[in-house]
Design an enzyme around this catalytic site. Structure first.
Site, short mmCIF file in Angstrom:
data_model
loop_
_atom_site.label_atom_id
_atom_site.label_comp_id
_atom_site.label_asym_id
_atom_site.label_seq_id
_atom_site.Cartn_x
_atom_site.Cartn_y
_atom_site.Cartn_z
N HIS A 1 0.87 -1.19 0.00
CA HIS A 1 0.00 0.00 0.00
C HIS A 1 0.89 1.23 0.00
O HIS A 1 1.31 1.71 1.06
CB HIS A 1 -0.93 -0.03 1.22
CG HIS A 1 -1.93 1.08 1.26
ND1 HIS A 1 -3.07 1.04 2.01
CD2 HIS A 1 -1.96 2.29 0.64
CE1 HIS A 1 -3.76 2.16 1.85
NE2 HIS A 1 -3.09 2.94 1.03
N GLU B 1 -11.38 3.85 5.76
CA GLU B 1 -10.29 4.67 6.34
C GLU B 1 -10.98 5.78 7.16
O GLU B 1 -10.87 5.82 8.37
CB GLU B 1 -9.43 5.25 5.21
CG GLU B 1 -8.28 6.14 5.68
CD GLU B 1 -7.51 6.79 4.51
OE1 GLU B 1 -8.02 6.82 3.37
OE2 GLU B 1 -6.39 7.30 4.78
N ASP C 1 1.74 3.93 2.83
CA ASP C 1 0.75 4.83 2.22
C ASP C 1 1.44 5.98 1.47
O ASP C 1 1.63 5.90 0.27
CB ASP C 1 -0.21 5.35 3.30
CG ASP C 1 -1.59 5.72 2.74
OD1 ASP C 1 -1.85 5.45 1.55
OD2 ASP C 1 -2.42 6.28 3.49
N1 ADE Z 1 -4.33 8.91 -1.88
C1 ADE Z 1 -3.10 8.91 -1.34
N2 ADE Z 1 -3.14 8.52 -0.07
C2 ADE Z 1 -4.44 8.27 0.22
C3 ADE Z 1 -5.13 7.82 1.37
N3 ADE Z 1 -4.51 7.58 2.52
N4 ADE Z 1 -6.47 7.69 1.29
C4 ADE Z 1 -7.12 7.95 0.16
N5 ADE Z 1 -6.51 8.36 -0.94
C5 ADE Z 1 -5.18 8.52 -0.92
ZN ZN Z 2 -3.64 4.83 0.39
#
Ligand code: ADE
Ligand code: ZN
Length: 340
Positions: A19, A202, A280
């Site tokens: 990710h 999220e 991320d």
């Molecule tokens: N694009 C980049 N990082 C992201 C995240 N944490 N959540 C959603 N879109 C993203």
């Molecule tokens: Zn992401």
């Protein structure tokens, strides 16, 4: 474990990163260098003042800065340099396999051609495979704040390059943009042979995770923190072995959690969820894979068995063949057995 021992242990683990947004690995130093060579004025007069702006109260505040930063990427060489910088960094952290996202619409909407983006990324990934021994998969992400029609255009643009792309994802502003908005384009993407993943749960509710599974038919959930609100959903994730790619430092920086001690990782592992740790957007959230492992391990008091489980889970959740997965999993086990 003492903190030095913990750092050393984490450094030595063979790791998989599943990710990672390439645009989120854009370090301020490289951004400034590229802005200069591309004659682009940044809103910040120094690297330090840019870094000071990296304070977010939620996902949207981050995305606004992240999309602005990405505007510096213009030429194939820029996408290549971005990707190469990421690969050399994670190579130094003993990452041996990556499955990385890129957001084509962030660039095509500014007039950058799809082929410019993908060629730069692909060439760096191939070089990483040969020179750094890092295997890879590439995932094209649709921006969920845009329309499904726009995602369809991106899908069309990707077709000439579909041999280079392994899957599609869904990212950007989650609240108010449920997976159900993208059912048709995910179905069409699957028909083209792409594997499917989506960010869900999220900031958005557990219902979005259900939608990603039942409507989009994804095989992996990015984040998925909110699944713990729904016991039936947890059961589904466990039974079907659906991986959750968690990003602890991201969660902390975007206020998905208030402090690292609150991270749901241990609860997820104890329920039998195939949870994994990733970074991320490491350039924005203060750490790559090692730092994510370290901060999580420290705050949640993870023991060696849990660290080993996390490393194994990431290979298990990857899109590598069973033979290659087994090879990496054996390497992880051998590594932990060799620790005194
Ligand atoms: N694009 C980049 N990082 C992201 C995240 N944490 N959540 C959603 N879109 C993203
Ligand atoms: Zn992401």
């Amino acid at each position: 474990m003492k903190s030095l021992d913990l750092q050393k242990t984490i450094q030595g683990i063979p790791k998989a990163e599943l990710h990672l947004h390439l645009e989120g690995s854009f370090e301020p130093e490289l951004m400034f260098e590229m802005a200069k060579r591309n004659n682009i004025a940044l809103d910040y007069d120094s690297i330090d003042s840019l870094k000071k702006a990296y304070q977010f109260n939620n996902l949207q505040e981050f995305l606004d800065i992240y999309y602005t930063g990405a505007q510096v990427l213009i030429h194939e060489q820029d996408f290549y340099d971005l990707t190469w910088a990421y690969l050399t960094k994670v190579h130094s952290q003993n990452v041996v396999h990556v499955e990385v996202f890129f957001d084509p619409q962030t660039h095509t909407d500014r007039g950058i051609e799809f082929d410019v983006i993908i060629k730069g990324i692909y060439k760096a990934l191939e070089k990483g495979k040969v020179e750094l021994n890092i295997s890879y998969k590439l995932i094209m992400s649709y921006l969920r704040h845009l329309s499904e029609a726009a995602a369809f255009e991106t899908l069309e643009s990707s077709i000439p390059f579909k041999e280079l792309i392994d899957g599609v994802g869904l990212d950007s502003s989650e609240k108010g943009n449920p997976p159900s908005k993208f059912v048709k384009v995910f179905e069409a993407s699957a028909n083209h042979g792409y594997k499917l993943v989506a960010h869900a749960g999220e900031e958005g509710p557990a219902d979005y995770i259900w939608e990603a599974l039942d409507l989009l038919k994804v095989i992996r959930i990015d984040h998925g923190n909110r699944c713990l609100d729904d016991e039936a959903l947890v059961q589904r994730l466990v039974e079907k072995k659906i991986p959750l790619t968690l990003c602890p430092l991201s969660n902390l920086e975007l206020k998905v959690i208030q402090k690292m001690e609150d991270h749901p990782l241990v609860e997820m592992l104890s329920k039998g969820i195939l949870a994994t740790i990733h970074s991320d957007d490491p350039a924005y959230f203060g750490g790559y894979m090692n730092e994510n492992y370290y901060e999580t391990a420290k705050a949640l008091n993870l023991n060696k068995e849990q660290l080993m489980q996390l490393a194994i889970n990431a290979f298990e959740a990857s899109w590598l063949s069973s033979e290659v997965k087994e090879k990496h999993i054996s390497a992880v086990k051998n590594y932990f057995n060799s620790l005194s």
